[in-house]
Design an enzyme around this catalytic site. Sequence first.
Site, PDB file in Angstrom:
ATOM      1  CG  HIS A 123      43.108  46.791  41.016  1.00  4.32           C
ATOM      2  ND1 HIS A 123      44.226  46.122  41.466  1.00  4.32           N
ATOM      3  CD2 HIS A 123      43.546  47.643  40.045  1.00  4.32           C
ATOM      4  CE1 HIS A 123      45.289  46.550  40.794  1.00  4.32           C
ATOM      5  NE2 HIS A 123      44.905  47.467  39.916  1.00  4.32           N
ATOM      6  CG  ASP A 160      47.175  45.782  34.819  1.00  2.00           C
ATOM      7  OD1 ASP A 160      46.459  46.334  33.969  1.00  2.00           O
ATOM      8  OD2 ASP A 160      47.632  46.382  35.824  1.00  2.00           O
ATOM      9  CG  HIS A 162      48.619  48.380  38.784  1.00  2.00           C
ATOM     10  ND1 HIS A 162      48.273  48.910  37.561  1.00  2.00           N
ATOM     11  CD2 HIS A 162      49.227  49.362  39.481  1.00  2.00           C
ATOM     12  CE1 HIS A 162      48.650  50.181  37.522  1.00  2.00           C
ATOM     13  NE2 HIS A 162      49.235  50.481  38.664  1.00  2.00           N
ATOM     14  CG  ASP A 247      48.887  49.019  33.542  1.00  4.38           C
ATOM     15  OD1 ASP A 247      49.074  47.857  33.133  1.00  4.38           O
ATOM     16  OD2 ASP A 247      48.111  49.298  34.482  1.00  4.38           O
TER      17      ASP A 247
HETATM   18 ZN   LIG Z   1      47.128  48.268  35.952  1.00  4.71          ZN
END
Ligand SMILES: [Zn+2]
Length: 343
Positions: A123, A160, A162, A247
């Site tokens: 991120h 991931d 995200h 995740d």
């Molecule tokens: Zn993540």
Amino acid sequence: MNTGLVKDPRYLEHICGKFHPESPARLQHIYSMLPSIDSEGITYIKARYASHEELSRIHDMAYIEFIARTQGTYASLDPDTGACPKTYEAALLAAGGCMGLADSIMSAEVSNGFALIRPPGHHAERSRSMGFCVFNNIAVAARYLQDRWGLERILIVDFDLHHGNGTQKSFYSDPSVLYFSTHQFPYYPGTGWYEEIGVGAGKGYTVNVPLSYDMNDDDYVFAFKEILVPIARLYKPDIVLVSAGFDIYCNDPLGGMSVTEGGFSELTRMILTIAGDCCASRALFALEGGYDPPGLARSVKAVITAMKGCPEFNYEKKRGPSGGITGLVNDIKKVLSPYWGSF
Ligand SMILES: [Zn+2]
């Protein structure tokens, strides 16, 4: 096959905040699991520090210096991301650990490897910490591989939960890095729609697979088989880098996906097949998310044992891909066909 593992106790000294899901317990569980893997063919690689010059290939120097000034203090970097006195050191070691592993892979000391690091990175943007991430470890490693080792084409696979907004932005106009991401959508950080495909010369070199809630092993295997594998074969990368986020594990407290250890094993096998066919098996995995520490440790074990060629967990097809994903895959193929033909 020799597998390199980056492991360092200094990663445990970064504390993001009290009761924060990105806790040292994550790596503690992974590090305690490692002795249960047959040590033959495993090489441990000690982390090194990233230099400011190396980080500045992805981040602004003013941002790097701002993070450096948090050393010895507590600071809030972003609503989700805190720094403690040791965060700066751990963040330098996270990016440096990936570059050290990259050197071991490029010098053929190991064929593949997994950087078991924190804080995570995907991120982090040019001048901004976000979502538990400080420096963008995988992006820094990609630029390092180009500058130090002269690689021309780098594939980044990000599974991931995200979307890796920071990684996407780093290479959005750059065809020398192909970014492929599967992620829950709509969800944090809000980017990653399938029509985001890059700009200018980079058009077609960002590939997003925005998934709805509750995708399982079969859905991920289907997305990899239908989108990642054919594009990767056309791209012919010189190395495969992986933002490995767990995740998407079925028991993760932050995620809504249902991937199991067997699923991670199969995704790893697919990634390694691409690496075997295109780039002398060179594959570098770096830890991103994953917030159920016991499940995280088992999932990482599934990846490492698959890398060693003796998978501990097997993938078993259940219901096949869901209807939602077959439609999505067709839409993605349509958007990307001007750049990759019909695949
Ligand atoms: Zn993540």
